[in-house]
Design a protein around this motif. Sequence first.
Motif, PDB file in Angstrom:
ATOM      1  N   VAL A  82     -14.058   3.414   7.187  1.00  0.00           N
ATOM      2  CA  VAL A  82     -13.331   2.207   6.756  1.00  0.00           C
ATOM      3  C   VAL A  82     -12.082   2.271   7.512  1.00  0.00           C
ATOM      4  CG1 VAL A  82     -12.695   0.833   4.896  1.00  0.00           C
ATOM      5  CG2 VAL A  82     -14.541   2.207   4.440  1.00  0.00           C
ATOM      6  N   PRO A  83     -12.056   1.167   8.242  1.00  0.00           N
ATOM      7  CA  PRO A  83     -10.454   0.732   8.852  1.00  0.00           C
ATOM      8  C   PRO A  83      -9.398   0.950   7.837  1.00  0.00           C
ATOM      9  CG  PRO A  83     -12.003  -0.686   9.755  1.00  0.00           C
ATOM     10  CD  PRO A  83     -12.617   0.000   8.622  1.00  0.00           C
ATOM     11  N   LEU A  84      -8.128   1.760   8.321  1.00  0.00           N
ATOM     12  CA  LEU A  84      -7.122   2.047   7.192  1.00  0.00           C
ATOM     13  C   LEU A  84      -6.703   0.680   6.665  1.00  0.00           C
ATOM     14  CD1 LEU A  84      -5.066   3.868   5.517  1.00  0.00           C
ATOM     15  CD2 LEU A  84      -3.862   4.016   7.874  1.00  0.00           C
ATOM     16  N   PHE A  85      -6.357  -0.180   7.511  1.00  0.00           N
ATOM     17  CA  PHE A  85      -5.524  -1.644   7.403  1.00  0.00           C
ATOM     18  C   PHE A  85      -6.453  -2.315   6.628  1.00  0.00           C
ATOM     19  CE2 PHE A  85      -3.259   0.132  11.059  1.00  0.00           C
ATOM     20  CZ  PHE A  85      -1.967   0.595  10.266  1.00  0.00           C
ATOM     21  N   THR A  86      -7.749  -2.052   6.532  1.00  0.00           N
ATOM     22  CA  THR A  86      -8.634  -3.100   5.733  1.00  0.00           C
ATOM     23  C   THR A  86      -8.486  -2.607   4.175  1.00  0.00           C
ATOM     24  OG1 THR A  86     -10.290  -3.345   7.442  1.00  0.00           O
ATOM     25  CG2 THR A  86     -11.057  -3.655   5.395  1.00  0.00           C
ATOM     26  N   VAL A  87      -8.252  -1.396   3.983  1.00  0.00           N
ATOM     27  CA  VAL A  87      -8.385  -0.759   2.617  1.00  0.00           C
ATOM     28  C   VAL A  87      -6.880  -1.073   2.062  1.00  0.00           C
ATOM     29  CG1 VAL A  87      -8.287   1.311   1.195  1.00  0.00           C
ATOM     30  CG2 VAL A  87      -9.810   1.030   3.207  1.00  0.00           C
ATOM     31  N   VAL A  88      -5.826  -0.803   3.018  1.00  0.00           N
ATOM     32  CA  VAL A  88      -4.636  -1.311   2.571  1.00  0.00           C
ATOM     33  C   VAL A  88      -4.173  -2.594   2.342  1.00  0.00           C
ATOM     34  CG1 VAL A  88      -2.033  -1.311   3.283  1.00  0.00           C
ATOM     35  CG2 VAL A  88      -3.404   0.954   3.789  1.00  0.00           C
ATOM     36  N   LYS A  89      -4.573  -3.634   2.895  1.00  0.00           N
ATOM     37  CA  LYS A  89      -4.543  -4.930   2.872  1.00  0.00           C
ATOM     38  C   LYS A  89      -5.317  -5.447   1.662  1.00  0.00           C
ATOM     39  CE  LYS A  89      -3.423  -6.300   7.426  1.00  0.00           C
ATOM     40  NZ  LYS A  89      -3.858  -6.972   8.923  1.00  0.00           N
ATOM     41  N   ALA A  90      -6.572  -4.656   1.432  1.00  0.00           N
ATOM     42  CA  ALA A  90      -7.263  -5.362   0.309  1.00  0.00           C
ATOM     43  C   ALA A  90      -6.790  -4.859  -1.019  1.00  0.00           C
ATOM     44  CB  ALA A  90      -8.657  -4.623   0.334  1.00  0.00           C
ATOM     45  N   GLN A  91      -6.079  -3.688  -0.855  1.00  0.00           N
ATOM     46  CA  GLN A  91      -5.569  -3.199  -1.972  1.00  0.00           C
ATOM     47  C   GLN A  91      -4.195  -3.782  -2.463  1.00  0.00           C
ATOM     48  OE1 GLN A  91      -6.567  -0.710  -4.373  1.00  0.00           O
ATOM     49  NE2 GLN A  91      -5.016  -1.922  -5.482  1.00  0.00           N
ATOM     50  N   LYS A 139     -16.852   4.865  -4.730  1.00  0.00           N
ATOM     51  CA  LYS A 139     -17.889   4.820  -6.153  1.00  0.00           C
ATOM     52  C   LYS A 139     -18.845   3.627  -6.017  1.00  0.00           C
ATOM     53  CE  LYS A 139     -14.689   6.155  -9.638  1.00  0.00           C
ATOM     54  NZ  LYS A 139     -13.809   5.561 -10.799  1.00  0.00           N
ATOM     55  N   ASP A 140     -20.093   4.215  -5.959  1.00  0.00           N
ATOM     56  CA  ASP A 140     -21.263   3.432  -5.702  1.00  0.00           C
ATOM     57  C   ASP A 140     -20.963   2.424  -4.296  1.00  0.00           C
ATOM     58  OD1 ASP A 140     -22.540   4.205  -8.086  1.00  0.00           O
ATOM     59  OD2 ASP A 140     -21.461   2.554  -9.208  1.00  0.00           O
ATOM     60  N   GLY A 141     -20.615   3.343  -3.344  1.00  0.00           N
ATOM     61  CA  GLY A 141     -20.406   2.661  -1.939  1.00  0.00           C
ATOM     62  C   GLY A 141     -19.102   1.684  -1.773  1.00  0.00           C
ATOM     63  N   VAL A 142     -18.521   1.579  -2.790  1.00  0.00           N
ATOM     64  CA  VAL A 142     -17.303   0.585  -2.744  1.00  0.00           C
ATOM     65  C   VAL A 142     -15.932   1.566  -2.885  1.00  0.00           C
ATOM     66  CG1 VAL A 142     -16.163  -1.104  -4.055  1.00  0.00           C
ATOM     67  CG2 VAL A 142     -18.671  -1.222  -4.007  1.00  0.00           C
ATOM     68  N   VAL A 143     -14.930   1.131  -1.989  1.00  0.00           N
ATOM     69  CA  VAL A 143     -13.792   1.969  -2.063  1.00  0.00           C
ATOM     70  C   VAL A 143     -13.048   1.430  -3.207  1.00  0.00           C
ATOM     71  CG1 VAL A 143     -11.505   1.989  -0.690  1.00  0.00           C
ATOM     72  CG2 VAL A 143     -13.410   1.728   0.654  1.00  0.00           C
ATOM     73  N   THR A 144     -12.664   2.395  -3.855  1.00  0.00           N
ATOM     74  CA  THR A 144     -12.078   2.300  -5.094  1.00  0.00           C
ATOM     75  C   THR A 144     -10.730   3.136  -5.410  1.00  0.00           C
ATOM     76  OG1 THR A 144     -14.256   2.122  -6.180  1.00  0.00           O
ATOM     77  CG2 THR A 144     -12.430   2.773  -7.784  1.00  0.00           C
TER      78      THR A 144
END
Length: 159
Positions: A12-21, A89-94
């Motif tokens: 998963v691209p780092l900035f995708t996770v950060v921006k989503a959070q 968790k169940d394939g979802v970044v949590t």
Amino acid sequence: MPHVPSGDIRTVPLFTVVKAQVLAGSEDNGSPQFDAATTEKIEHCATDRKQCPVRAPQYRDLNGDGKDELIVGIEGADHVLALWVFMLKDGVVTRIMDAGATPLSVEVTGGDVILREPTGTPGYDMRTVYSWDKRTQAMILRVMEFDEVARTAPPKSAP
């Protein structure tokens, strides 16, 4: 948060996770997690790495399942570091940890995340340890203690 069919959080691209959070945090409590300047810098991380407050990601197995978790530090206003840990968790970044600190150091060892921070008491640092809690399925604060700091110079002798 992103779905990860591969089961590997490293894909998963780092900035995708950060921006989503950042977006999810704003929706959870009705207020932004960072000041406007920090949020703006996060938005431009892909094009302006020098001004990007997101530190290099670390990957470690913190919960003992044999898969790495993602550890992210984001420096906000007044050098406060937001420290986030994510797992699948169940394939979802949590997100499983959210801590704020002004750390002297951050260490990951044996599945623990250890923060060392200055205190208002001369000669002491605060040591905070976060560990995986199977019951809550999150990294929880396990230990908070004040440690005496070794002197770097010998004390002055009396005249």
